[in-house]
Motif scaffolding. Structure first.
Motif, PDB file in Angstrom:
ATOM      1  N   ARG A   1       4.060   1.867   9.439  1.00  0.00           N
ATOM      2  CA  ARG A   1       3.417   3.100   9.901  1.00  0.00           C
ATOM      3  C   ARG A   1       4.354   4.291   9.731  1.00  0.00           C
ATOM      4  O   ARG A   1       3.929   5.367   9.296  1.00  0.00           O
ATOM      5  N   ASN A   2       5.615   4.098  10.057  1.00  0.00           N
ATOM      6  CA  ASN A   2       6.583   5.195   9.889  1.00  0.00           C
ATOM      7  C   ASN A   2       6.712   5.591   8.422  1.00  0.00           C
ATOM      8  O   ASN A   2       6.785   6.779   8.093  1.00  0.00           O
ATOM      9  N   ARG A   3       6.727   4.579   7.549  1.00  0.00           N
ATOM     10  CA  ARG A   3       6.855   4.889   6.128  1.00  0.00           C
ATOM     11  C   ARG A   3       5.618   5.621   5.615  1.00  0.00           C
ATOM     12  O   ARG A   3       5.727   6.554   4.809  1.00  0.00           O
ATOM     13  N   ALA A   4       4.442   5.199   6.060  1.00  0.00           N
ATOM     14  CA  ALA A   4       3.216   5.876   5.636  1.00  0.00           C
ATOM     15  C   ALA A   4       3.222   7.336   6.089  1.00  0.00           C
ATOM     16  O   ALA A   4       2.825   8.236   5.337  1.00  0.00           O
TER      17      ALA A   4
ATOM     18  N   ALA B   1       0.836  -1.205   0.000  1.00  0.00           N
ATOM     19  CA  ALA B   1       0.000   0.000   0.000  1.00  0.00           C
ATOM     20  C   ALA B   1       0.871   1.255   0.000  1.00  0.00           C
ATOM     21  O   ALA B   1       0.576   2.229  -0.703  1.00  0.00           O
ATOM     22  N   CYS B   2       1.935   1.236   0.778  1.00  0.00           N
ATOM     23  CA  CYS B   2       2.856   2.386   0.801  1.00  0.00           C
ATOM     24  C   CYS B   2       3.500   2.593  -0.565  1.00  0.00           C
ATOM     25  O   CYS B   2       3.633   3.731  -1.038  1.00  0.00           O
ATOM     26  N   ASN B   3       3.899   1.488  -1.197  1.00  0.00           N
ATOM     27  CA  ASN B   3       4.497   1.610  -2.524  1.00  0.00           C
ATOM     28  C   ASN B   3       3.495   2.134  -3.542  1.00  0.00           C
ATOM     29  O   ASN B   3       3.835   2.946  -4.415  1.00  0.00           O
ATOM     30  N   LEU B   4       2.249   1.677  -3.434  1.00  0.00           N
ATOM     31  CA  LEU B   4       1.206   2.177  -4.320  1.00  0.00           C
ATOM     32  C   LEU B   4       0.982   3.671  -4.079  1.00  0.00           C
ATOM     33  O   LEU B   4       0.825   4.452  -5.020  1.00  0.00           O
TER      34      LEU B   4
ATOM     35  N   VAL C   1      -3.382   2.702   5.886  1.00  0.00           N
ATOM     36  CA  VAL C   1      -2.304   2.089   6.675  1.00  0.00           C
ATOM     37  C   VAL C   1      -2.312   2.643   8.097  1.00  0.00           C
ATOM     38  O   VAL C   1      -2.279   1.894   9.084  1.00  0.00           O
ATOM     39  N   LEU C   2      -2.376   3.945   8.220  1.00  0.00           N
ATOM     40  CA  LEU C   2      -2.314   4.581   9.542  1.00  0.00           C
ATOM     41  C   LEU C   2      -3.542   4.270  10.374  1.00  0.00           C
ATOM     42  O   LEU C   2      -3.469   4.266  11.615  1.00  0.00           O
TER      43      LEU C   2
END
Length: 323
Positions: free
Chosen positions: A233-236, A196-199, A219-220
């Protein structure tokens, strides 16, 4: 259980052999492959291990494992190019059952060398094998190993994983439209927070900020598997900060910025939905492969329509999707 933990012991006594091999995860025996594993894991001498792995391959001693293990050690020694050539030259000596794991090693080696085109082609070949029923030796699941633990992987999970890797490869080529396509497909099959983060990043790169924000907030808000992992979570959160910064810069950079974004949103909402893989030219893969992926999707989620309202007006970007 005497002396089993001595990592320097070359020849443990008969009563200690089983414990020694279990603790140090080395096979028993005295052939070149066993000596190679001993050099790799006990003596921590990768160069000696590579020489012995070569001897094992030439002697026909556990060739499947010897070739794969040697390639892994070569990668660790920054000899990835050499490892690639070794696999290509000697994989015909390996069993049919070993070919899939050798492909996985090759993909990692291609990543290491920055050979993105080769990586994309191999990933597409693996997807084609899944459609043709040739993956996992025709079984619905396989046993995988990670950090010394065994676990079962399903065909659905493997398909989503391969699509995720394919999406990342397209991102390395800055082909964010193609990356978005395969990430969307992967998320429909087996969603997780990392993909999801990559998307979300793909959408940010296309200045589609509202869509990206919605996905990152999923995500969050803990709506996806893996959302509870601190890394995801950090990446999001980092991507949301990047999104806000880029959106502000975009809107402030030109008086036409806001109008352009509005027009893009209007375009996205006004066009008819198309199939996720709209035409064979999108990926330069055969008709039967693309139809096969859709058929698999129907089998896994029969209530879901094949025509997914997520890629409006994608046909105008076919040249960007082609490999």
């Amino acid at each position: 259980m005497q002396g089993g933990g001595n990592s320097k012991m070359m020849s443990p006594r008969k009563g200690e052999k089983d414990t020694f091999h279990v603790i140090h995860k080395v096979p028993s025996g005295d052939g070149p492959y066993v000596r190679a594993k001993h050099a790799q894991l006990i003596e921590k001498d990768p160069e000696a291990a590579i020489v012995l792995f070569w001897k094992a391959i030439n002697a026909g001693d556990r060739v499947d494992s010897a070739l794969k293990d040697m390639a892994v050690v070569m990668k660790q020694q920054d000899r990835a190019e050499e490892a690639i050539e070794a696999i290509k030259s000697f994989r015909d000596r390996c069993s049919k059952q070993a070919q899939e794991s050798l492909d996985n090693v090759l993909i990692d080696l291609y990543k290491k060398c920055g050979k993105v085109d080769e990586q994309i082609e191999l990933l597409k070949r693996k997807l084609r094998m899944i459609y043709l029923g040739e993956a996992f030796n025709g079984k619905p699941t396989k046993t995988a190993r990670s950090h010394g633990k065994k676990f079962q992987v399903s065909i659905k999970q493997e398909t989503s994983r391969i699509l995720g890797n394919l999406g990342w490869a397209y991102m390395q080529k800055t082909n964010y439209i193609a990356a978005e396509v395969v990430y969307r497909k992967a998320q429909l099959i087996d969603p997780d927070a990392n993909k999801a983060c990559n998307l979300g990043l793909c959408l940010i790169k296309q200045a589609r900020y509202d869509e990206a924000r919605s996905i990152l907030e999923d995500v969050l808000q803990g709506r996806l598997p893996g959302s509870d992992e601190i890394k995801s979570r950090n990446r999001a959160e980092e991507l949301l900060q990047e999104l806000e910064a880029q959106q502000s810069a975009f809107l402030l950079s030109t008086p036409l910025g806001r109008r352009v974004e509005e027009l893009l949103q209007d375009l996205e909402s006004s066009q008819p939905a198309v199939s996720l893989f709209s035409t064979p030219s999108d990926f330069n893969i055969e008709d039967d492969f693309l139809e096969g992926l859709d058929k698999m999707m129907n089998e896994w989620a029969p209530s879901r329509s094949r025509r997914l309202p997520i890629f409006e007006e994608i046909s105008s970007y076919r040249n960007q999707l082609a490999c």
